[in-house]
Motif scaffolding. Sequence first.
Motif, PDB file in Angstrom:
ATOM      1  N   THR A 182       0.845  -1.195   0.000  1.00 36.02           N
ATOM      2  CA  THR A 182       0.000   0.000   0.000  1.00 36.02           C
ATOM      3  C   THR A 182       0.883   1.249   0.000  1.00 36.02           C
ATOM      4  O   THR A 182       1.670   1.448   0.934  1.00 36.02           O
ATOM      5  CB  THR A 182      -0.918   0.021   1.240  1.00 36.02           C
ATOM      6  N   PRO A 183       0.757   2.109  -1.016  1.00 34.61           N
ATOM      7  CA  PRO A 183       1.637   3.288  -1.065  1.00 34.61           C
ATOM      8  C   PRO A 183       1.227   4.381  -0.082  1.00 34.61           C
ATOM      9  O   PRO A 183       2.083   5.091   0.451  1.00 34.61           O
ATOM     10  CB  PRO A 183       1.497   3.765  -2.509  1.00 34.61           C
ATOM     11  N   TYR A 184      -0.076   4.530   0.137  1.00 37.18           N
ATOM     12  CA  TYR A 184      -0.546   5.583   1.042  1.00 37.18           C
ATOM     13  C   TYR A 184      -1.986   5.335   1.458  1.00 37.18           C
ATOM     14  O   TYR A 184      -2.699   4.535   0.846  1.00 37.18           O
ATOM     15  CB  TYR A 184      -0.427   6.969   0.394  1.00 37.18           C
ATOM     16  N   TRP A 185      -2.381   6.011   2.517  1.00 40.84           N
ATOM     17  CA  TRP A 185      -3.774   6.048   2.963  1.00 40.84           C
ATOM     18  C   TRP A 185      -4.354   7.397   2.564  1.00 40.84           C
ATOM     19  O   TRP A 185      -3.702   8.436   2.734  1.00 40.84           O
ATOM     20  CB  TRP A 185      -3.862   5.892   4.477  1.00 40.84           C
ATOM     21  N   LEU A 186      -5.581   7.375   2.078  1.00 41.58           N
ATOM     22  CA  LEU A 186      -6.298   8.597   1.714  1.00 41.58           C
ATOM     23  C   LEU A 186      -7.645   8.550   2.410  1.00 41.58           C
ATOM     24  O   LEU A 186      -8.505   7.728   2.077  1.00 41.58           O
ATOM     25  CB  LEU A 186      -6.471   8.670   0.187  1.00 41.58           C
ATOM     26  N   ILE A 187      -7.825   9.428   3.405  1.00 47.69           N
ATOM     27  CA  ILE A 187      -8.998   9.312   4.272  1.00 47.69           C
ATOM     28  C   ILE A 187      -9.717  10.656   4.413  1.00 47.69           C
ATOM     29  O   ILE A 187      -9.092  11.711   4.445  1.00 47.69           O
ATOM     30  CB  ILE A 187      -8.595   8.803   5.678  1.00 47.69           C
ATOM     31  N   SER A 188     -11.027  10.585   4.484  1.00 46.11           N
ATOM     32  CA  SER A 188     -11.831  11.775   4.721  1.00 46.11           C
ATOM     33  C   SER A 188     -11.741  12.193   6.179  1.00 46.11           C
ATOM     34  O   SER A 188     -11.678  11.353   7.081  1.00 46.11           O
ATOM     35  CB  SER A 188     -13.304  11.507   4.362  1.00 46.11           C
ATOM     36  N   THR A 189     -11.736  13.497   6.413  1.00 42.97           N
ATOM     37  CA  THR A 189     -11.729  14.029   7.775  1.00 42.97           C
ATOM     38  C   THR A 189     -12.309  15.440   7.765  1.00 42.97           C
ATOM     39  O   THR A 189     -12.057  16.214   6.846  1.00 42.97           O
ATOM     40  CB  THR A 189     -10.310  14.050   8.380  1.00 42.97           C
ATOM     41  N   LYS A 190     -13.070  15.748   8.785  1.00 42.26           N
ATOM     42  CA  LYS A 190     -13.640  17.091   8.914  1.00 42.26           C
ATOM     43  C   LYS A 190     -12.682  18.051   9.618  1.00 42.26           C
ATOM     44  O   LYS A 190     -12.909  19.256   9.619  1.00 42.26           O
ATOM     45  CB  LYS A 190     -14.967  17.020   9.680  1.00 42.26           C
ATOM     46  N   ARG A 191     -11.641  17.502  10.226  1.00 40.94           N
ATOM     47  CA  ARG A 191     -10.667  18.333  10.946  1.00 40.94           C
ATOM     48  C   ARG A 191      -9.259  17.980  10.479  1.00 40.94           C
ATOM     49  O   ARG A 191      -8.446  17.443  11.247  1.00 40.94           O
ATOM     50  CB  ARG A 191     -10.807  18.110  12.445  1.00 40.94           C
ATOM     51  N   PRO A 192      -8.939  18.231   9.218  1.00 40.12           N
ATOM     52  CA  PRO A 192      -7.645  17.776   8.671  1.00 40.12           C
ATOM     53  C   PRO A 192      -6.434  18.407   9.343  1.00 40.12           C
ATOM     54  O   PRO A 192      -5.423  17.724   9.557  1.00 40.12           O
ATOM     55  CB  PRO A 192      -7.736  18.172   7.193  1.00 40.12           C
ATOM     56  N   GLU A 193      -6.500  19.688   9.658  1.00 39.04           N
ATOM     57  CA  GLU A 193      -5.349  20.349  10.277  1.00 39.04           C
ATOM     58  C   GLU A 193      -5.067  19.772  11.658  1.00 39.04           C
ATOM     59  O   GLU A 193      -3.906  19.575  12.035  1.00 39.04           O
ATOM     60  CB  GLU A 193      -5.600  21.857  10.359  1.00 39.04           C
ATOM     61  N   GLU A 194      -6.113  19.501  12.402  1.00 38.70           N
ATOM     62  CA  GLU A 194      -5.942  18.932  13.741  1.00 38.70           C
ATOM     63  C   GLU A 194      -5.374  17.520  13.662  1.00 38.70           C
ATOM     64  O   GLU A 194      -4.477  17.148  14.434  1.00 38.70           O
ATOM     65  CB  GLU A 194      -7.283  18.929  14.478  1.00 38.70           C
ATOM     66  N   LEU A 195      -5.881  16.723  12.729  1.00 42.34           N
ATOM     67  CA  LEU A 195      -5.364  15.369  12.555  1.00 42.34           C
ATOM     68  C   LEU A 195      -3.900  15.406  12.119  1.00 42.34           C
ATOM     69  O   LEU A 195      -3.066  14.653  12.642  1.00 42.34           O
ATOM     70  CB  LEU A 195      -6.202  14.622  11.516  1.00 42.34           C
ATOM     71  N   LEU A 196      -3.576  16.293  11.193  1.00 43.45           N
ATOM     72  CA  LEU A 196      -2.191  16.413  10.728  1.00 43.45           C
ATOM     73  C   LEU A 196      -1.261  16.819  11.865  1.00 43.45           C
ATOM     74  O   LEU A 196      -0.131  16.319  11.970  1.00 43.45           O
ATOM     75  CB  LEU A 196      -2.112  17.427   9.586  1.00 43.45           C
ATOM     76  N   ALA A 197      -1.719  17.714  12.733  1.00 44.11           N
ATOM     77  CA  ALA A 197      -0.899  18.149  13.867  1.00 44.11           C
ATOM     78  C   ALA A 197      -0.592  16.987  14.804  1.00 44.11           C
ATOM     79  O   ALA A 197       0.533  16.857  15.310  1.00 44.11           O
ATOM     80  CB  ALA A 197      -1.613  19.271  14.615  1.00 44.11           C
ATOM     81  N   VAL A 198      -1.575  16.122  15.042  1.00 43.13           N
ATOM     82  CA  VAL A 198      -1.355  14.964  15.905  1.00 43.13           C
ATOM     83  C   VAL A 198      -0.375  13.995  15.251  1.00 43.13           C
ATOM     84  O   VAL A 198       0.521  13.458  15.911  1.00 43.13           O
ATOM     85  CB  VAL A 198      -2.692  14.266  16.222  1.00 43.13           C
ATOM     86  N   LEU A 199      -0.523  13.782  13.962  1.00 43.26           N
ATOM     87  CA  LEU A 199       0.388  12.876  13.259  1.00 43.26           C
ATOM     88  C   LEU A 199       1.826  13.395  13.283  1.00 43.26           C
ATOM     89  O   LEU A 199       2.767  12.642  13.547  1.00 43.26           O
ATOM     90  CB  LEU A 199      -0.085  12.692  11.813  1.00 43.26           C
ATOM     91  N   THR A 200       2.006  14.687  13.016  1.00 43.07           N
ATOM     92  CA  THR A 200       3.350  15.248  12.992  1.00 43.07           C
ATOM     93  C   THR A 200       3.983  15.276  14.386  1.00 43.07           C
ATOM     94  O   THR A 200       5.195  15.193  14.527  1.00 43.07           O
ATOM     95  CB  THR A 200       3.344  16.661  12.407  1.00 43.07           C
ATOM     96  N   ALA A 201       3.131  15.379  15.407  1.00 40.90           N
ATOM     97  CA  ALA A 201       3.652  15.347  16.778  1.00 40.90           C
ATOM     98  C   ALA A 201       4.192  13.969  17.157  1.00 40.90           C
ATOM     99  O   ALA A 201       4.878  13.834  18.163  1.00 40.90           O
ATOM    100  CB  ALA A 201       2.571  15.773  17.750  1.00 40.90           C
ATOM    101  N   HIS A 202       3.861  12.967  16.334  1.00 44.69           N
ATOM    102  CA  HIS A 202       4.312  11.601  16.630  1.00 44.69           C
ATOM    103  C   HIS A 202       5.183  11.053  15.501  1.00 44.69           C
ATOM    104  O   HIS A 202       5.126   9.868  15.168  1.00 44.69           O
ATOM    105  CB  HIS A 202       3.109  10.696  16.893  1.00 44.69           C
ATOM    106  N   GLY A 203       5.988  11.940  14.904  1.00 45.80           N
ATOM    107  CA  GLY A 203       7.048  11.503  14.017  1.00 45.80           C
ATOM    108  C   GLY A 203       6.741  11.470  12.549  1.00 45.80           C
ATOM    109  O   GLY A 203       7.607  11.108  11.745  1.00 45.80           O
ATOM    110  N   VAL A 204       5.532  11.841  12.137  1.00 47.95           N
ATOM    111  CA  VAL A 204       5.182  11.843  10.725  1.00 47.95           C
ATOM    112  C   VAL A 204       5.490  13.223  10.149  1.00 47.95           C
ATOM    113  O   VAL A 204       5.057  14.244  10.698  1.00 47.95           O
ATOM    114  CB  VAL A 204       3.700  11.478  10.510  1.00 47.95           C
ATOM    115  N   GLU A 205       6.230  13.266   9.063  1.00 46.77           N
ATOM    116  CA  GLU A 205       6.617  14.547   8.453  1.00 46.77           C
ATOM    117  C   GLU A 205       5.435  15.160   7.713  1.00 46.77           C
ATOM    118  O   GLU A 205       4.749  14.493   6.942  1.00 46.77           O
ATOM    119  CB  GLU A 205       7.771  14.320   7.470  1.00 46.77           C
ATOM    120  N   ALA A 206       5.192  16.458   7.968  1.00 41.39           N
ATOM    121  CA  ALA A 206       4.114  17.177   7.271  1.00 41.39           C
ATOM    122  C   ALA A 206       4.627  17.682   5.931  1.00 41.39           C
ATOM    123  O   ALA A 206       5.718  18.219   5.832  1.00 41.39           O
ATOM    124  CB  ALA A 206       3.619  18.348   8.120  1.00 41.39           C
ATOM    125  N   ARG A 207       3.792  17.527   4.913  1.00 44.22           N
ATOM    126  CA  ARG A 207       4.167  18.023   3.579  1.00 44.22           C
ATOM    127  C   ARG A 207       3.389  19.282   3.247  1.00 44.22           C
ATOM    128  O   ARG A 207       2.302  19.502   3.753  1.00 44.22           O
ATOM    129  CB  ARG A 207       3.866  16.961   2.512  1.00 44.22           C
TER     130      ARG A 207
END
Length: 207
Positions: A182-207
């Motif tokens: 699987t190359p990537y996950w593509l998911i719907s979210t109503k709060r994308p910025e908040e979800l991205l902030a949580v992901l980046t806080a746990h080692g995922v690089e933001a693009r």
Amino acid sequence: MTSSLTWNETTLAGFGLAVATTLGLVTADRQAEHASESGDSTPHTGSTVPDNSVLYSERLWVPIWWWAAGAAVAVLLAAEIHMGAPGIRAWLPYVVLLPLIAWALFAFSRLRVEVVAGATGTELRVGSAHLPLDVASKAAVVPATAKSAALGRQLDPLAFVQHRTWVKQMVIVVLDDPDDPTPYWLISTKRPEELLAVLTAHGVEAR
């Protein structure tokens, strides 16, 4: 007059049953959601630490106007079956169709997006699918203007996609796992910025 009163009373009773059914389902789910967010989905005593800590959680509910439209469609269909006839046809269509529409809309809203920290690491959870964040390399918000392209000509057929049409934005999470095609996950979210902030806080690089 008697027939009109009977039809009105039947319709109101059907609405009441549908509302009661929906409120019961929503209330039970809200209670479960609050328990999940507080990390107390199972009882514990003393110094025991819960296995999972919910860092982010959202449920992709259908828009409110879908409920009104669904109720209107159910009433129209029930009225077509009823057609002023006495007996069981005067009430059964309303009692069956209104709760059925409510249940269908509730089922459409069951997808939950979560980030959960546990004993084995932090995971992104979408429905029943789990993604350990240690194999997620990058993440980015997909705005509404780019969603059609992301789901169309740019979509990799091996990607994991959870799309809800009523949610305008999405988040893409790129994987770096040689054991997973699987190359990537593509998911719907109503709060994308908040979800991205949580992901980046746990080692995922933001693009």
